[in-house]
Design a protein around this motif. Structure first.
Motif, mmCIF file in Angstrom:
data_model
loop_
_atom_site.group_PDB
_atom_site.id
_atom_site.type_symbol
_atom_site.label_atom_id
_atom_site.label_comp_id
_atom_site.label_asym_id
_atom_site.label_seq_id
_atom_site.Cartn_x
_atom_site.Cartn_y
_atom_site.Cartn_z
ATOM 1 N N LEU A 21 -30.063 8.603 9.823
ATOM 2 C CA LEU A 21 -29.467 8.427 11.137
ATOM 3 C C LEU A 21 -28.313 9.409 11.300
ATOM 4 O O LEU A 21 -27.738 9.880 10.322
ATOM 5 C CB LEU A 21 -28.959 6.992 11.296
ATOM 6 C CG LEU A 21 -29.991 5.882 11.126
ATOM 7 C CD1 LEU A 21 -29.311 4.521 11.092
ATOM 8 C CD2 LEU A 21 -31.035 5.944 12.221
ATOM 9 N N SER A 22 -27.945 9.690 12.528
ATOM 10 C CA SER A 22 -26.796 10.566 12.760
ATOM 11 C C SER A 22 -25.508 9.773 12.510
ATOM 12 O O SER A 22 -25.500 8.538 12.565
ATOM 13 C CB SER A 22 -26.805 11.093 14.195
ATOM 14 O OG SER A 22 -26.535 10.044 15.100
ATOM 15 N N THR A 23 -24.420 10.481 12.260
ATOM 16 C CA THR A 23 -23.137 9.791 12.083
ATOM 17 C C THR A 23 -22.754 9.066 13.369
ATOM 18 O O THR A 23 -22.153 7.996 13.315
ATOM 19 C CB THR A 23 -22.019 10.765 11.669
ATOM 20 O OG1 THR A 23 -21.918 11.817 12.627
ATOM 21 C CG2 THR A 23 -22.270 11.348 10.287
ATOM 22 N N ARG A 24 -23.125 9.627 14.506
ATOM 23 C CA ARG A 24 -22.835 8.975 15.785
ATOM 24 C C ARG A 24 -23.568 7.632 15.887
ATOM 25 O O ARG A 24 -22.994 6.628 16.319
ATOM 26 C CB ARG A 24 -23.237 9.895 16.931
ATOM 27 C CG ARG A 24 -22.931 9.337 18.285
ATOM 28 C CD ARG A 24 -23.293 10.330 19.354
ATOM 29 N NE ARG A 24 -23.014 9.782 20.670
ATOM 30 C CZ ARG A 24 -23.184 10.421 21.775
ATOM 31 N NH1 ARG A 24 -23.646 11.654 21.752
ATOM 32 N NH2 ARG A 24 -22.918 9.864 22.922
ATOM 33 N N THR A 25 -24.832 7.600 15.472
ATOM 34 C CA THR A 25 -25.606 6.358 15.501
ATOM 35 C C THR A 25 -25.020 5.342 14.526
ATOM 36 O O THR A 25 -24.904 4.159 14.849
ATOM 37 C CB THR A 25 -27.087 6.637 15.179
ATOM 38 O OG1 THR A 25 -27.601 7.533 16.169
ATOM 39 C CG2 THR A 25 -27.911 5.368 15.149
ATOM 40 N N VAL A 26 -24.624 5.806 13.345
ATOM 41 C CA VAL A 26 -24.005 4.903 12.360
ATOM 42 C C VAL A 26 -22.731 4.303 12.944
ATOM 43 O O VAL A 26 -22.491 3.097 12.831
ATOM 44 C CB VAL A 26 -23.719 5.639 11.028
ATOM 45 C CG1 VAL A 26 -22.882 4.771 10.092
ATOM 46 C CG2 VAL A 26 -25.027 6.052 10.355
ATOM 47 N N ARG A 27 -21.930 5.116 13.609
ATOM 48 C CA ARG A 27 -20.696 4.608 14.240
ATOM 49 C C ARG A 27 -21.008 3.599 15.343
ATOM 50 O O ARG A 27 -20.282 2.625 15.522
ATOM 51 C CB ARG A 27 -19.864 5.760 14.784
ATOM 52 C CG ARG A 27 -19.199 6.587 13.699
ATOM 53 C CD ARG A 27 -18.384 7.741 14.295
ATOM 54 N NE ARG A 27 -17.961 8.664 13.270
ATOM 55 C CZ ARG A 27 -16.923 8.483 12.470
ATOM 56 N NH1 ARG A 27 -16.203 7.387 12.566
ATOM 57 N NH2 ARG A 27 -16.607 9.377 11.560
ATOM 58 N N SER A 28 -22.094 3.830 16.067
ATOM 59 C CA SER A 28 -22.502 2.872 17.112
ATOM 60 C C SER A 28 -22.882 1.533 16.490
ATOM 61 O O SER A 28 -22.509 0.477 17.010
ATOM 62 C CB SER A 28 -23.679 3.427 17.911
ATOM 63 O OG SER A 28 -23.287 4.543 18.654
ATOM 64 N N TYR A 29 -23.631 1.560 15.403
ATOM 65 C CA TYR A 29 -23.978 0.325 14.700
ATOM 66 C C TYR A 29 -22.724 -0.368 14.176
ATOM 67 O O TYR A 29 -22.612 -1.585 14.220
ATOM 68 C CB TYR A 29 -24.935 0.602 13.538
ATOM 69 C CG TYR A 29 -26.380 0.779 13.936
ATOM 70 C CD1 TYR A 29 -27.062 -0.199 14.661
ATOM 71 C CD2 TYR A 29 -27.092 1.905 13.551
ATOM 72 C CE1 TYR A 29 -28.391 -0.055 15.001
ATOM 73 C CE2 TYR A 29 -28.430 2.060 13.889
ATOM 74 C CZ TYR A 29 -29.073 1.077 14.618
ATOM 75 O OH TYR A 29 -30.393 1.216 14.954
ATOM 76 N N LEU A 30 -21.762 0.411 13.708
ATOM 77 C CA LEU A 30 -20.508 -0.137 13.212
ATOM 78 C C LEU A 30 -19.741 -0.812 14.355
ATOM 79 O O LEU A 30 -19.278 -1.946 14.216
ATOM 80 C CB LEU A 30 -19.675 0.978 12.581
ATOM 81 C CG LEU A 30 -18.346 0.620 11.959
ATOM 82 C CD1 LEU A 30 -18.516 -0.370 10.813
ATOM 83 C CD2 LEU A 30 -17.659 1.884 11.441
ATOM 84 N N SER A 31 -19.650 -0.151 15.486
ATOM 85 C CA SER A 31 -18.953 -0.717 16.653
ATOM 86 C C SER A 31 -19.623 -1.988 17.157
ATOM 87 O O SER A 31 -18.958 -2.902 17.632
ATOM 88 C CB SER A 31 -18.914 0.300 17.794
ATOM 89 O OG SER A 31 -18.122 1.396 17.433
ATOM 90 N N ALA A 32 -20.949 -2.039 17.054
ATOM 91 C CA ALA A 32 -21.705 -3.207 17.520
ATOM 92 C C ALA A 32 -21.680 -4.356 16.512
ATOM 93 O O ALA A 32 -22.195 -5.438 16.788
ATOM 94 C CB ALA A 32 -23.146 -2.809 17.801
ATOM 95 N N GLY A 33 -21.090 -4.123 15.339
ATOM 96 C CA GLY A 33 -21.008 -5.170 14.323
ATOM 97 C C GLY A 33 -22.256 -5.300 13.468
ATOM 98 O O GLY A 33 -22.382 -6.237 12.680
#
Length: 146
Positions: A21-33
């Motif tokens: 996954l892209s780092t942006r997608t990983v950050r999105s998953y992180l933000s979404a919990g």
């Protein structure tokens, strides 16, 4: 990957590299919990157990599978290369979580050192790596893994 008091923690970049996954997608998953971690020295860090729980989620698993397949599709669709290239799907049975983490670390270190494209997933006792790069580098990886 960083060591901290005997525990190895993954960075966002590590999670992205291992999942495809892209780092942006990983950050999105992180933000979404959907990915849990903790901030250490101002940066997110993830224990192997947290990374495993992240990958166990159906939506994440589907995303990772699609990205892994993209490594193969991209390889097949590339018509012009300046040098020889190979794509390898490597399945390795792993008996327990500790063995899977060790294998993942070994692969991650080798992939970074050899500069290979890599997608990784672990499911039902099987670690699957999809790798692309020069035949010589993939050969070196296979030799290293024994």
């Amino acid at each position: 990957m960083e060591n901290n008091q005997e525990t190895r923690y993954y960075t966002i970049e590590d999670v992205a590299a291992m999942s495809g996954l892209s780092t942006r997608t990983v950050r999105s998953y992180l933000s979404a919990g959907q990915l849990e971690g903790k901030k250490m020295d101002g940066a997110w860090r993830f224990a192997p157990e947290q990374f495993g729980a992240f990958l166990a989620q159906d939506m994440v698993r589907q995303s990772v599978r699609a990205k892994a397949n993209a490594v193969v599709y991209d390889f097949l669709l590339t018509n012009r290369r300046g040098e020889g290239a190979a794509c390898l799907i490597l399945d390795q049975p792993v008996s327990d979580g500790c063995g899977e983490r060790e294998l993942c670390r070994e692969l991650e270190d080798a992939v970074n050192e050899l500069d290979l494209r890599w997608a990784y997933r672990f499911e039902n006792g099987m670690a699957r790596s999809i790798l692309a790069g020069s035949p010589a580098k993939l050969g070196a990886l296979l030799t290293r893994l024994g």
